[in-house]
Structure formats: structure tokens, C-alpha cells
Scaffold this motif. Structure first.
Motif, short mmCIF file in Angstrom:
data_model
loop_
_atom_site.label_atom_id
_atom_site.label_comp_id
_atom_site.label_asym_id
_atom_site.label_seq_id
_atom_site.Cartn_x
_atom_site.Cartn_y
_atom_site.Cartn_z
N LYS A 156 0.84 -1.21 0.00
CA LYS A 156 0.00 0.00 0.00
C LYS A 156 0.86 1.25 0.00
CE LYS A 156 -3.80 2.27 2.42
NZ LYS A 156 -3.19 3.61 2.33
N SER A 157 1.93 1.23 0.81
CA SER A 157 2.83 2.39 0.88
C SER A 157 3.49 2.66 -0.47
CB SER A 157 3.91 2.16 1.94
OG SER A 157 3.34 2.00 3.22
N TYR A 158 3.88 1.60 -1.15
CA TYR A 158 4.53 1.77 -2.45
C TYR A 158 3.54 2.31 -3.48
CZ TYR A 158 7.66 0.84 -6.36
OH TYR A 158 8.47 0.99 -7.46
N LEU A 159 2.31 1.81 -3.44
CA LEU A 159 1.28 2.29 -4.37
C LEU A 159 0.88 3.73 -4.06
CD1 LEU A 159 -0.98 -0.90 -4.59
CD2 LEU A 159 0.41 0.08 -6.43
N ASP A 160 1.10 4.15 -2.82
CA ASP A 160 0.81 5.54 -2.43
C ASP A 160 1.95 6.49 -2.82
OD1 ASP A 160 -1.63 4.86 -1.42
OD2 ASP A 160 -0.97 4.71 0.67
N GLY A 161 3.01 5.94 -3.38
CA GLY A 161 4.09 6.79 -3.88
C GLY A 161 5.35 6.81 -3.06
N LYS A 162 5.40 6.04 -1.99
CA LYS A 162 6.60 6.02 -1.14
C LYS A 162 7.67 5.12 -1.77
CE LYS A 162 4.23 6.94 3.22
NZ LYS A 162 3.90 6.43 4.57
N MET A 163 8.92 5.50 -1.56
CA MET A 163 10.04 4.74 -2.08
C MET A 163 10.41 3.62 -1.08
SD MET A 163 10.61 6.08 -4.96
CE MET A 163 12.22 5.45 -5.45
N PRO A 164 11.05 2.53 -1.56
CA PRO A 164 11.43 1.42 -0.67
C PRO A 164 12.24 1.87 0.54
CG PRO A 164 11.68 0.75 -2.95
CD PRO A 164 11.33 2.20 -2.98
N LYS A 165 13.12 2.84 0.36
CA LYS A 165 13.93 3.32 1.47
C LYS A 165 13.06 3.97 2.55
CE LYS A 165 18.11 6.00 2.44
NZ LYS A 165 19.18 6.87 1.86
N GLN A 166 12.05 4.73 2.12
CA GLN A 166 11.14 5.37 3.08
C GLN A 166 10.33 4.32 3.84
OE1 GLN A 166 9.48 7.93 -0.18
NE2 GLN A 166 9.54 9.53 1.39
N ILE A 167 9.86 3.30 3.11
CA ILE A 167 9.06 2.23 3.73
C ILE A 167 9.90 1.49 4.78
CG2 ILE A 167 7.77 0.11 3.31
CD1 ILE A 167 7.27 1.14 0.44
N ALA A 168 11.15 1.20 4.43
CA ALA A 168 12.05 0.51 5.36
C ALA A 168 12.28 1.35 6.61
CB ALA A 168 13.38 0.22 4.66
N GLN A 169 12.44 2.66 6.43
CA GLN A 169 12.68 3.54 7.57
C GLN A 169 11.47 3.57 8.51
OE1 GLN A 169 15.72 5.13 8.20
NE2 GLN A 169 14.69 5.33 10.17
N GLU A 170 10.27 3.58 7.94
CA GLU A 170 9.05 3.58 8.78
C GLU A 170 8.95 2.28 9.58
OE1 GLU A 170 5.32 4.68 7.05
OE2 GLU A 170 6.23 6.17 5.70
N LEU A 171 9.27 1.16 8.95
CA LEU A 171 9.22 -0.12 9.66
C LEU A 171 10.26 -0.18 10.78
CD1 LEU A 171 8.79 -2.54 6.60
CD2 LEU A 171 7.07 -1.98 8.32
N ASN A 172 11.44 0.39 10.53
CA ASN A 172 12.47 0.45 11.57
C ASN A 172 12.03 1.35 12.72
OD1 ASN A 172 14.32 -1.29 10.33
ND2 ASN A 172 15.16 0.36 9.07
N ASN A 173 11.41 2.49 12.38
CA ASN A 173 10.92 3.42 13.42
C ASN A 173 9.85 2.77 14.29
OD1 ASN A 173 12.67 5.37 12.45
ND2 ASN A 173 11.10 6.39 11.20
N ASP A 174 9.05 1.89 13.67
CA ASP A 174 7.96 1.22 14.41
C ASP A 174 8.44 -0.04 15.12
OD1 ASP A 174 6.19 3.16 13.59
OD2 ASP A 174 5.43 2.00 11.88
N LYS A 175 9.77 -0.29 15.07
CA LYS A 175 10.38 -1.43 15.74
C LYS A 175 9.85 -2.78 15.23
CE LYS A 175 12.48 1.45 18.54
NZ LYS A 175 13.92 1.74 18.40
N ILE A 176 9.52 -2.85 13.93
CA ILE A 176 9.06 -4.11 13.32
C ILE A 176 10.29 -4.96 13.01
CG2 ILE A 176 7.78 -5.17 11.43
CD1 ILE A 176 6.06 -3.45 13.27
#
Length: 507
Positions: free
Chosen positions: A189-209
Motif C-alpha cells: 500500500k505504501s509503495y502504491l501511495d508513492g513512497k520509495m522502498p527506502k522510506q518504507i524501510a525507515q518507517e518499519l524500523n521506526n515502528d520497531k518491526i
């Protein structure tokens, strides 16, 4: 009578299922033979779970070392396939290793015993070919079974993709891992919303996933999400409920696996529950294929990396208002810049390092270098020599073409022999007919191999040619020098403030 110190070699691969190939059975038959003939067994070598096509196995390697160190002078096996299933290795052991080290070789069930002699008859060579045919046949059968399982939608891989797990009641069935299902959906969903893989990875790291590798229990691997992890998930058809039939191409004979490129995948659809809809998956692939990375500019100029300042010894910097570039295909784009020049920038940075203003136009330097290089080549009288070398290479290429045809003919004859041997085993032809045809086959193959050997020996005289000869041929065939050739002919170009130069040649 010679005092023999025997070593018995036992091997069982994972593919062997026959009882008469078990380690215990091999041990029983080889030790019984040794006792009946009063041979002393000094050591036993057991490779359990190793394919016969492998040239290196733990216990086999130990046995070879003991042979070389004269700890054993006899090798006893149940049959030659226990020793190896590679026809080339069979010939090496029986024709070279064993005779050179005074080893008596005995294959119990095949009634092969070299005795005191070192000449191995044709039967051993034949066994080597048959054993290799067996491995090739097994490889094809295993591939066919695996392919059949996958085409039925059965999951047979050892590891399961992040987001799925094996069904408790059916190990060939995939079910969604509900604990991480939403993470897969979030990534898409994040990628389809226009976010880049690096941004998605950073969000997952911030959320401690935790990462897939840590979630699946792989310690100290992938502690943080990265863009490459995200890209792998975004490119995998498994999340749309599809199975890849040829993700890896295996070679049982060589024990190697090669990963198939994503564009060459064979997809079987709807084999398991989908986490992502097919429409969303296709849309992601469309977006990914449409994103082109910015082309990294690689600048091209003839004397790249060669000019140095004669006063300070530092490399001179190339300056151009519109430099030529090399694209990804290796094509040079643009036109030479008449105003381009080389300059020693150390003069402006630190006058204690270089107190001389040193600058020269590129076109002037190119002309001087090419002229001096031509003079150098004429001085060394290499132009005529280059033509002689080229003639040799042309002749070698002609011979190589003929050798390729000979090798193809040898392969064809070996294939025909396999058919011939099968006919003999099945009783279609008699032993006498087989032996007559084999003798004719062996004579023809021997002559062809002699031709190949003669070519290989003569080829060595051509290969002795050094790099300079090859470079001169390359130079003779070029209308202009290029940077790659120059770097092999020239070490560096020293430039003085009055534009006098000194070229350090490699030739």
C-alpha cells in the motif's frame, strides 16, 4: 607374496535407496573378500550422504592422502560406482593415481582386480561411462518429480517466504501467517501511495518491526529493514497467490543451483491464498518498471588518468565545458571539446606542494602523445611483428573451428556408445557384437582425442605471446587509440610548465 595393507572405501549417497548399497552391506562384502584372500584391512573410509559425482569427499580425500603417504597399497570397493560416478575420474584413478602409487585396485562385485599389473582393461572405463549415465538419469527423474509436484500446486521448498507458513495438516500447502500479513499489505500500500522502498524501510524500523530473517529465526542477519528487503517483497509473485516453477534451476550432477532471473519466471497462478490482489501486484510491477534510475555519468577522454605534473608528481585534473560521456551500452556521446585542458590544481590549493602554474590543452597533448607513441613503435620494429602474430592467431582460429567439430564428434560417439551399451544390457545384441562395435568406437575416439591433444600442445606455443604482442595487434586494427590501449602501453605522462612532456612507456 607382497604384503598388502588394504583400505576399504564405502559410500552411500542420499539418492541411493537399494538395500545392497547400504554402508553395512558394503562393509560386509568388502571385509569378507579381504578375509577370504588374507588381506589385512588397515583402515576403513566411509562417506555417508555424498554423491558419487563429487570429486572431493572427506573420507575419499583422506584415502588419497594415505595412498600418497604409502599407508595403504590396496583399495577394495563393492563396485566402481562407490568410488566415483564420473567417467573422467574413473580413468584418472585407474590409469594414473593407482598405478603411479603402486596401488592394487579391487572391485568385488564386478570381478575387477588389477593384481600385480598396472594396465586396466576396458571394462573399468566402460563402468565409468555407465555410472555417469546413471547420475544423469537420476537427475532428470528428480527434476521431473519436482516439476510435477509444483504443477499440482504443491509447495516443496525447504524455506517459506515471509508472510506464509506451512499448513500443519498438509506440509505441501501454504497458508497465510496472520501475525505478519498486515506488514506485507502495508509495504504494498505504501509503495502504491508513492513512497520509495527506502522510506518504507525507515518507517518499519521506526515502528520497531522485526525483519523477516529475525522473525524466521535467523540470528544476526538483517537486524534492520533495508530497501533491498522491501524490493524483494515487492517483486515476489508469491504474495499474489502464485507459485514460481523455475525460481532455481538445479544440476544434481554438479550439485549446483542457479537462480532464475525475475523476467524468466514460469508462473503457476492461484496455488495458495493471496495476501495482495493480482491487480495491486501488477500495478506495483508496472510502477517499478517505469522508474528509471538517473544515468551515472562516466566521462570519456583519451588520456584519462595518465597526465601528471612534473613538478609535484600529482595527477593533473581534466577540465571541459561539455565533456563526452559513456552511456550504459558503452557508447561514447558528444563531441571533442576544443577548449578542454589538463591542469595541476595543487598550485591553487597549496603552493608549498606545487609552486608552478601548469596547464596544457587536451588536443595539443593528444597530438604529442600519439606522435611519440608512433615513433616508439617504429623504433621497436613491432609493426611487422604484429602482422606475423595476427597471422598466427588467424591460423589458430581456423584450427580451433576444426577442433570444435572434433569435440562434437567425440560427444556424439559417446552418446552412441551409451545406446550401444544399453542394447547389450537388454540383450538386443550379443557380447561379441558389442565388443566388435566397442573396439571400432574406441579406435575412432582415440584418434580424435589424439588430434585434440596435438592441437592443445601446439596452442601452448601461441599462448606464450605476451601482452605487448596482443596490444600491438589491437593497435594495428584501430583507426584511433583509446584510453584502454594507452594505459597498457603508457605508464604515465609527465608534463612541464612549458608544455614539454616526458612519456614513461611500458614497452
Amino acid at each position: 607374496m607382497k604384503d598388502y595393507k588394504a583400505g576399504i572405501y564405502l559410500r552411500l549417497s542420499k539418492e541411493d535407496s537399494e538395500v545392497n548399497n547400504s554402508i553395512d552391506f558394503q562393509r560386509e562384502i568388502t571385509t569378507k573378500y579381504a578375509k577370504e584372500h588374507n588381506y589385512t584391512i588397515v583402515k576403513e573410509y566411509v562417506d555417508n550422504g555424498y554423491s558419487g559425482i563429487l570429486s572431493s569427499r572427506p573420507e575419499l580425500d583422506k584415502m588419497i592422502m594415505d595412498i600418497v603417504r604409502n599407508k595403504i597399497n590396496m583399495v577394495i570397493v563393492k563396485d566402481t560406482s562407490r568410488l566415483t560416478r564420473d567417467k573422467n575420474l574413473t580413468s584418472y584413478y585407474t590409469d594414473i593415481l593407482f598405478p603411479d602409487n603402486d596401488i592394487r585396485f579391487i572391485s568385488v562385485t564386478e570381478y575387477i582386480d588389477t593384481g600385480e599389473r598396472y594396465e586396466i582393461d576396458d571394462v573399468v572405463a566402460l563402468r565409468g561411462i555407465v555410472n555417469q549415465c546413471y547420475v544423469e538419469d537420476i537427475s532428470k527423474k528428480i527434476k521431473a518429480v519436482k516439476r510435477n509436484f509444483k504443477e499440482q500446486g504443491k509447495f516443496i521448498e525447504g524455506s517459506v517466504a515471509y508472510g506464509y507458513k506451512k499448513d500443519i495438516n498438509d506440509p505441501y500447502k501454504l497458508v497465510i501467517d496472520e501475525e505478519v500479513e498486515n506488514i506485507i499489505k502495508f509495504i504494498y500500500k505504501s509503495y502504491l501511495d508513492g513512497k520509495m522502498p527506502k522510506q518504507i524501510a525507515q518507517e518499519l524500523n521506526n515502528d520497531k518491526i522485526i525483519t523477516p530473517s529475525n522473525y524466521l529465526g535467523h540470528k544476526n542477519i538483517g537486524k534492520e529493514w533495508t530497501s533491498s528487503m522491501i524490493n524483494r517483497i515487492l517483486k515476489s509473485p508469491i504474495y499474489a497467490g502464485n507459485m514460481v516453477l523455475n525460481k532455481y534451476v538445479s544440476n544434481l550432477k554438479l550439485k549446483k543451483m542457479k537462480k532464475t532471473k525475475v523476467g524468466d519466471y514460469e508462473i503457476l497462478k492461484d496455488t495458495h491464498p493471496a495476501i495482495i490482489s493480482q491487480e495491486d501486484f501488477d500495478q506495483v510491477q508496472k510502477i517499478k518498471s517505469g522508474r528509471i534510475k538517473n544515468e551515472k555519468r562516466t566521462y570519456y577522454y583519451l588520456l584519462k588518468d595518465l597526465p601528471v605534473c612534473m613538478h609535484c608528481g600529482r595527477k593533473m585534473t581534466y577540465k571541459s565545458y561539455h565533456p563526452m560521456i559513456i552511456d550504459k551500452a558503452g557508447n561514447i556521446k558528444g563531441k571533442p571539446d576544443e577548449k578542454a585542458y589538463f591542469i595541476c590544481e595543487q598550485h591553487n590549493r597549496n603552493k608549498e606542494v606545487c609552486n608552478v602554474y601548469n596547464k596544457i590543452k587536451e588536443k595539443d597533448l593528444n597530438a604529442i602523445v600519439l606522435q611519440k607513441l608512433s615513433q616508439r613503435l617504429r623504433y621497436l620494429q613491432l609493426h611487422q611483428y604484429a602482422k606475423d602474430v595476427k597471422a598466427l592467431k588467424d591460423r589458430q582460429n581456423t584450427e580451433l573451428s576444426g577442433i570444435k567439430k572434433i569435440k562434437n564428434e567425440i560427444s556424439r560417439l559417446e552418446s552412441n556408445f551409451k545406446v550401444l551399451y544399453s542394447k547389450k544390457v537388454e540383450g538386443i545384441i550379443t557380447e561379441k557384437e558389442f565388443r566388435e562395435k566397442y573396439n571400432a568406437y574406441n579406435e575412432k575416439v582415440t584418434k580424435l582425442k589424439d588430434k585434440v591433444d596435438r592441437y592443445e600442445n601446439s596452442k601452448q606455443s601461441y599462448d606464450v605471446r605476451n601482452d605487448v604482442e596482443k596490444l600491438i595487434i589491437e593497435f594495428e586494427s584501430c583507426k584511433h587509440f583509446d584510453n584502454a590501449i594507452l594505459k597498457k602501453l603508457v605508464e604515465k605522462i609527465e608534463i612541464n610548465k612549458n608544455n614539454t612532456i616526458n612519456i614513461m612507456f611500458k614497452i
